[in-house]
Write a protein that holds these residues in place. Structure first.
Motif, PDB file in Angstrom:
ATOM      1  N   SER A 208       0.834  -1.205   0.000  1.00  0.00           N
ATOM      2  CA  SER A 208       0.000   0.000   0.000  1.00  0.00           C
ATOM      3  C   SER A 208       0.865   1.250   0.000  1.00  0.00           C
ATOM      4  O   SER A 208       0.556   2.241  -0.676  1.00  0.00           O
ATOM      5  CB  SER A 208      -0.941  -0.010   1.212  1.00  0.00           C
ATOM      6  OG  SER A 208      -0.206   0.093   2.428  1.00  0.00           O
ATOM      7  N   VAL A 209       1.961   1.209   0.750  1.00  0.00           N
ATOM      8  CA  VAL A 209       2.893   2.340   0.754  1.00  0.00           C
ATOM      9  C   VAL A 209       3.550   2.488  -0.619  1.00  0.00           C
ATOM     10  O   VAL A 209       3.691   3.598  -1.153  1.00  0.00           O
ATOM     11  CB  VAL A 209       3.971   2.149   1.837  1.00  0.00           C
ATOM     12  CG1 VAL A 209       4.982   3.305   1.812  1.00  0.00           C
ATOM     13  CG2 VAL A 209       3.335   2.043   3.214  1.00  0.00           C
ATOM     14  N   LEU A 210       3.922   1.370  -1.196  1.00  0.00           N
ATOM     15  CA  LEU A 210       4.595   1.384  -2.493  1.00  0.00           C
ATOM     16  C   LEU A 210       3.739   2.051  -3.559  1.00  0.00           C
ATOM     17  O   LEU A 210       4.200   2.952  -4.270  1.00  0.00           O
ATOM     18  CB  LEU A 210       4.935  -0.055  -2.909  1.00  0.00           C
ATOM     19  CG  LEU A 210       5.559  -0.224  -4.297  1.00  0.00           C
ATOM     20  CD1 LEU A 210       6.965   0.371  -4.325  1.00  0.00           C
ATOM     21  CD2 LEU A 210       5.609  -1.696  -4.692  1.00  0.00           C
ATOM     22  N   PHE A 211       2.486   1.612  -3.670  1.00  0.00           N
ATOM     23  CA  PHE A 211       1.647   2.136  -4.750  1.00  0.00           C
ATOM     24  C   PHE A 211       1.063   3.509  -4.422  1.00  0.00           C
ATOM     25  O   PHE A 211       0.571   4.194  -5.318  1.00  0.00           O
ATOM     26  CB  PHE A 211       0.542   1.138  -5.072  1.00  0.00           C
ATOM     27  CG  PHE A 211       1.059  -0.087  -5.791  1.00  0.00           C
ATOM     28  CD1 PHE A 211       1.476  -0.004  -7.109  1.00  0.00           C
ATOM     29  CD2 PHE A 211       1.165  -1.303  -5.133  1.00  0.00           C
ATOM     30  CE1 PHE A 211       1.968  -1.107  -7.770  1.00  0.00           C
ATOM     31  CE2 PHE A 211       1.664  -2.421  -5.788  1.00  0.00           C
ATOM     32  CZ  PHE A 211       2.069  -2.326  -7.116  1.00  0.00           C
ATOM     33  N   ARG A 212       1.153   3.935  -3.186  1.00  0.00           N
ATOM     34  CA  ARG A 212       0.740   5.289  -2.852  1.00  0.00           C
ATOM     35  C   ARG A 212       1.857   6.293  -3.150  1.00  0.00           C
ATOM     36  O   ARG A 212       1.600   7.398  -3.627  1.00  0.00           O
ATOM     37  CB  ARG A 212       0.346   5.374  -1.379  1.00  0.00           C
ATOM     38  CG  ARG A 212      -0.208   6.746  -0.983  1.00  0.00           C
ATOM     39  CD  ARG A 212      -0.716   6.773   0.456  1.00  0.00           C
ATOM     40  NE  ARG A 212       0.354   6.599   1.429  1.00  0.00           N
ATOM     41  CZ  ARG A 212       0.475   5.547   2.234  1.00  0.00           C
ATOM     42  NH1 ARG A 212      -0.407   4.557   2.172  1.00  0.00           N
ATOM     43  NH2 ARG A 212       1.465   5.476   3.107  1.00  0.00           N
ATOM     44  N   GLU A 213       3.106   5.897  -2.891  1.00  0.00           N
ATOM     45  CA  GLU A 213       4.213   6.851  -2.975  1.00  0.00           C
ATOM     46  C   GLU A 213       5.139   6.632  -4.171  1.00  0.00           C
ATOM     47  O   GLU A 213       5.906   7.530  -4.522  1.00  0.00           O
ATOM     48  CB  GLU A 213       5.041   6.776  -1.683  1.00  0.00           C
ATOM     49  CG  GLU A 213       4.251   7.113  -0.431  1.00  0.00           C
ATOM     50  CD  GLU A 213       5.086   6.986   0.835  1.00  0.00           C
ATOM     51  OE1 GLU A 213       6.293   6.657   0.723  1.00  0.00           O
ATOM     52  OE2 GLU A 213       4.545   7.209   1.929  1.00  0.00           O
ATOM     53  N   HIS A 214       5.081   5.443  -4.782  1.00  0.00           N
ATOM     54  CA  HIS A 214       6.074   5.127  -5.822  1.00  0.00           C
ATOM     55  C   HIS A 214       5.449   4.526  -7.087  1.00  0.00           C
ATOM     56  O   HIS A 214       6.094   3.732  -7.760  1.00  0.00           O
ATOM     57  CB  HIS A 214       7.108   4.139  -5.266  1.00  0.00           C
ATOM     58  CG  HIS A 214       7.984   4.707  -4.194  1.00  0.00           C
ATOM     59  ND1 HIS A 214       9.075   5.506  -4.455  1.00  0.00           N
ATOM     60  CD2 HIS A 214       7.927   4.582  -2.844  1.00  0.00           C
ATOM     61  CE1 HIS A 214       9.661   5.843  -3.324  1.00  0.00           C
ATOM     62  NE2 HIS A 214       8.982   5.300  -2.322  1.00  0.00           N
ATOM     63  N   ARG A 215       4.232   4.904  -7.413  1.00  0.00           N
ATOM     64  CA  ARG A 215       3.601   4.329  -8.610  1.00  0.00           C
ATOM     65  C   ARG A 215       4.433   4.583  -9.864  1.00  0.00           C
ATOM     66  O   ARG A 215       4.654   3.681 -10.681  1.00  0.00           O
ATOM     67  CB  ARG A 215       2.196   4.895  -8.800  1.00  0.00           C
ATOM     68  CG  ARG A 215       1.151   4.364  -7.833  1.00  0.00           C
ATOM     69  CD  ARG A 215      -0.241   4.792  -8.273  1.00  0.00           C
ATOM     70  NE  ARG A 215      -0.372   6.239  -8.297  1.00  0.00           N
ATOM     71  CZ  ARG A 215      -0.720   6.987  -7.255  1.00  0.00           C
ATOM     72  NH1 ARG A 215      -0.992   6.395  -6.094  1.00  0.00           N
ATOM     73  NH2 ARG A 215      -0.826   8.294  -7.360  1.00  0.00           N
ATOM     74  N   ALA A 216       4.881   5.811 -10.031  1.00  0.00           N
ATOM     75  CA  ALA A 216       5.648   6.153 -11.234  1.00  0.00           C
ATOM     76  C   ALA A 216       6.954   5.374 -11.297  1.00  0.00           C
ATOM     77  O   ALA A 216       7.388   4.950 -12.385  1.00  0.00           O
ATOM     78  CB  ALA A 216       5.928   7.655 -11.271  1.00  0.00           C
ATOM     79  N   ASP A 217       7.587   5.160 -10.154  1.00  0.00           N
ATOM     80  CA  ASP A 217       8.850   4.416 -10.140  1.00  0.00           C
ATOM     81  C   ASP A 217       8.641   2.945 -10.490  1.00  0.00           C
ATOM     82  O   ASP A 217       9.469   2.342 -11.175  1.00  0.00           O
ATOM     83  CB  ASP A 217       9.510   4.536  -8.765  1.00  0.00           C
ATOM     84  CG  ASP A 217       9.941   5.964  -8.466  1.00  0.00           C
ATOM     85  OD1 ASP A 217      10.571   6.580  -9.347  1.00  0.00           O
ATOM     86  OD2 ASP A 217       9.646   6.458  -7.372  1.00  0.00           O
ATOM     87  N   VAL A 218       7.541   2.353 -10.017  1.00  0.00           N
ATOM     88  CA  VAL A 218       7.247   0.966 -10.366  1.00  0.00           C
ATOM     89  C   VAL A 218       7.060   0.840 -11.879  1.00  0.00           C
ATOM     90  O   VAL A 218       7.606  -0.077 -12.521  1.00  0.00           O
ATOM     91  CB  VAL A 218       5.990   0.462  -9.627  1.00  0.00           C
ATOM     92  CG1 VAL A 218       5.585  -0.918 -10.137  1.00  0.00           C
ATOM     93  CG2 VAL A 218       6.241   0.403  -8.125  1.00  0.00           C
ATOM     94  N   LEU A 219       6.318   1.767 -12.477  1.00  0.00           N
ATOM     95  CA  LEU A 219       6.112   1.739 -13.929  1.00  0.00           C
ATOM     96  C   LEU A 219       7.431   1.949 -14.670  1.00  0.00           C
ATOM     97  O   LEU A 219       7.693   1.315 -15.697  1.00  0.00           O
ATOM     98  CB  LEU A 219       5.106   2.822 -14.336  1.00  0.00           C
ATOM     99  CG  LEU A 219       3.659   2.582 -13.884  1.00  0.00           C
ATOM    100  CD1 LEU A 219       2.796   3.796 -14.224  1.00  0.00           C
ATOM    101  CD2 LEU A 219       3.087   1.336 -14.558  1.00  0.00           C
ATOM    102  N   ARG A 220       8.257   2.830 -14.128  1.00  0.00           N
ATOM    103  CA  ARG A 220       9.547   3.113 -14.773  1.00  0.00           C
ATOM    104  C   ARG A 220      10.453   1.879 -14.748  1.00  0.00           C
ATOM    105  O   ARG A 220      11.104   1.549 -15.744  1.00  0.00           O
ATOM    106  CB  ARG A 220      10.212   4.296 -14.071  1.00  0.00           C
ATOM    107  CG  ARG A 220      11.436   4.825 -14.784  1.00  0.00           C
ATOM    108  CD  ARG A 220      11.910   6.109 -14.139  1.00  0.00           C
ATOM    109  NE  ARG A 220      11.038   7.231 -14.468  1.00  0.00           N
ATOM    110  CZ  ARG A 220      10.280   7.881 -13.590  1.00  0.00           C
ATOM    111  NH1 ARG A 220      10.273   7.515 -12.312  1.00  0.00           N
ATOM    112  NH2 ARG A 220       9.531   8.892 -13.970  1.00  0.00           N
ATOM    113  N   VAL A 221      10.507   1.192 -13.613  1.00  0.00           N
ATOM    114  CA  VAL A 221      11.321  -0.016 -13.516  1.00  0.00           C
ATOM    115  C   VAL A 221      10.769  -1.113 -14.432  1.00  0.00           C
ATOM    116  O   VAL A 221      11.526  -1.845 -15.083  1.00  0.00           O
ATOM    117  CB  VAL A 221      11.383  -0.516 -12.061  1.00  0.00           C
ATOM    118  CG1 VAL A 221      12.052  -1.883 -11.975  1.00  0.00           C
ATOM    119  CG2 VAL A 221      12.159   0.486 -11.197  1.00  0.00           C
TER     120      VAL A 221
END
Length: 451
Positions: A238-251
């Protein structure tokens, strides 16, 4: 209830000897684990079409066999969500042991499988099941090893130390290929009956050695700091997709670079042996020599990245591979061994290492310690899942006779363009302290000039 992220510390002390020990554990563990993963790719290209899909014609058997190779990548996103969650909750060390045991056991059992002629359709069904278990294991391996090494490393040498994770996967590829070279030289009757099983059975050694090494590794200072502060996320995803959505897509987009090794190591091998009729042992030696060169090239590119940044080195490696893939497939179509060896070593050993060596640091530095393992695991494994089927896509594009290598080269070039765009939009992180990675940069107001 919304979790409040902790304020990043100014820095976490690096204990003497820990970075080298972590890098060694990552290297050995990755080499041993990816030995298991890579021998499946070699067997899928050379063996499984005849052993598990003998009722199909040669082209269809190869296509089905390569599809089972891609199945392992399809399982990776599932494993990434599960192992990523527990890795950020319980620590890096525990997940590293779990992934190693799961990979070793499933690989050993593949070597024990009966063939299609012995039990019919149940044989390929069992093969796919065990391949899924391999994929689940691999989903947490690189992310755990990268997180472990990065969090043990000094700020100014993170790319160098984390590069040993990918360096280990290259070594695993060497071990896997060397295991298959004498096997591939066997007469067909022996090769397709018992010979192909030997490399899979050797995974018993993989499990024993790797497990002992990783059990002795300490947890990282960064994770211990977050634990001591009571800041470990209860629900990391939940923390990941709240704060790092763009980074997950970038990776995810950057991880499509894996199509280079998949197409060159799996489809191109099948194309060379089954279509162009080149010697299979000679083509396996291309992989061995390229990966030997990569053992030196990967840490060298990483050192350069610690000095000039992640983005320029990664972009150079990815764009260069798009060009060299065309040359490599062209060389195979001509059947000239010297040209194949030269271009293959440049593609997989030199230029490809620029992007490969940067992945552990580049991806890990996009996330904070609280969600680093899950962020890297989910982002990379979704990308790898797409890349894993690139050999199947390539076989389809190549046509029934498998001769349309130009179409495959275009596919590889397009799939390399996406990581280039992703890297170009990423934040440069090589000068950011480890404890501050994954946090929003602080904007400092300009100082007013004196009256």
């Amino acid at each position: 209830m919304t979790e409040t992220p902790p304020s990043p510390a100014a820095g976490t002390p690096v204990l003497p000897g820990r970075p080298r020990k972590a890098a060694l554990a990552a290297w050995i563990g990755s080499a041993l684990e990816y030995y298991d993963f890579f021998i499946y790719g070699t067997a899928a290209a050379l063996i499984f079409g005849k052993v598990f899909f003998p009722t199909s014609d040669a082209a269809s058997g190869t296509l089905l066999s390569l599809a089972t190779f891609g199945v392992g990548y399809a399982a990776r996103p599932v494993g990434a969500f599960v192992l990523g969650h527990y890795g950020d909750r319980l620590g890096r060390k525990k997940i590293l042991s779990v992934t190693l045991v799961l990979m070793g056991v499933s690989t050993f059992l593949i070597g024990c499988l009966p063939t299609y002629e012995q039990i019919g359709i149940a044989a390929p069904a069992l093969l796919v099941t065990l391949r899924l278990l391999q994929g689940l294991s691999a989903a947490g391996e690189q992310a755990s090893a990268s997180s472990m090494t990065l969090e043990h490393s000094p700020d100014h040498r993170r790319a160098f130390y984390t590069s040993f994770t990918l360096n280990g996967t290259q070594a695993g590829s060497i071990f896997a290929t060397l295991a298959f070279i004498p096997i591939a030289a066997l007469p067909d009757e022996q090769l397709f009956s018992w010979g192909w099983r030997i490399p899979f059975w050797l995974s018993v050694v993989v499990v024993l050695v790797g497990y002992v090494i990783r059990r002795r590794m300490e947890e990282t200072p960064e994770f211990e700091r977050v634990t001591a502060e009571g800041a470990v996320a209860r629900f990391p995803l939940s923390v990941l997709f709240r704060e790092h959505r763009a980074d997950v897509l970038r990776v995810t987009a950057a991880a499509l670079f894996a199509t280079v090794s998949t197409i060159a190591g799996v489809w191109a091998l099948s194309f060379a042996v089954n279509t162009v009729k080149l010697d299979r042992s000679a083509l396996l030696w291309v992989s061995v020599l390229a990966n030997v060169v990569a053992l030196v090239a990967i840490p060298s590119w990483a050192v350069l990245s610690d000095r000039i940044g992640r983005r320029p080195v990664f972009i150079f490696g990815t764009a260069g591979c798009a060009v060299l893939m065309v040359a490599y497939l062209w060389a195979i179509s001509l059947g000239g061994y010297v040209l194949i060896f030269i271009v293959g070593i440049l593609l997989l050993g030199v230029v490809g290492s620029a992007a490969n060596g940067l992945q552990p640091a580049f991806y890990s530095e996009m996330f904070s310690t609280r969600v680093r393992l899950s962020g890297v695991a989910i982002g990379t494994q979704i990308g790898y899942a797409i890349a894993g089927f690139s050999a199947t896509f390539a076989a389809t594009i190549a046509g029934p006779d498998g001769t349309n290598w130009q179409g495959v080269a275009v596919l590889a070039a397009v799939l390399c363009a996406i990581p280039v765009i992703a890297a170009a939009t990423a934040r440069e992180t090589y000068r950011i302290p480890t404890a501050q990675l994954g946090t929003k940069p602080v904007k400092v107001a300009p100082t007013e000039a004196p009256a």
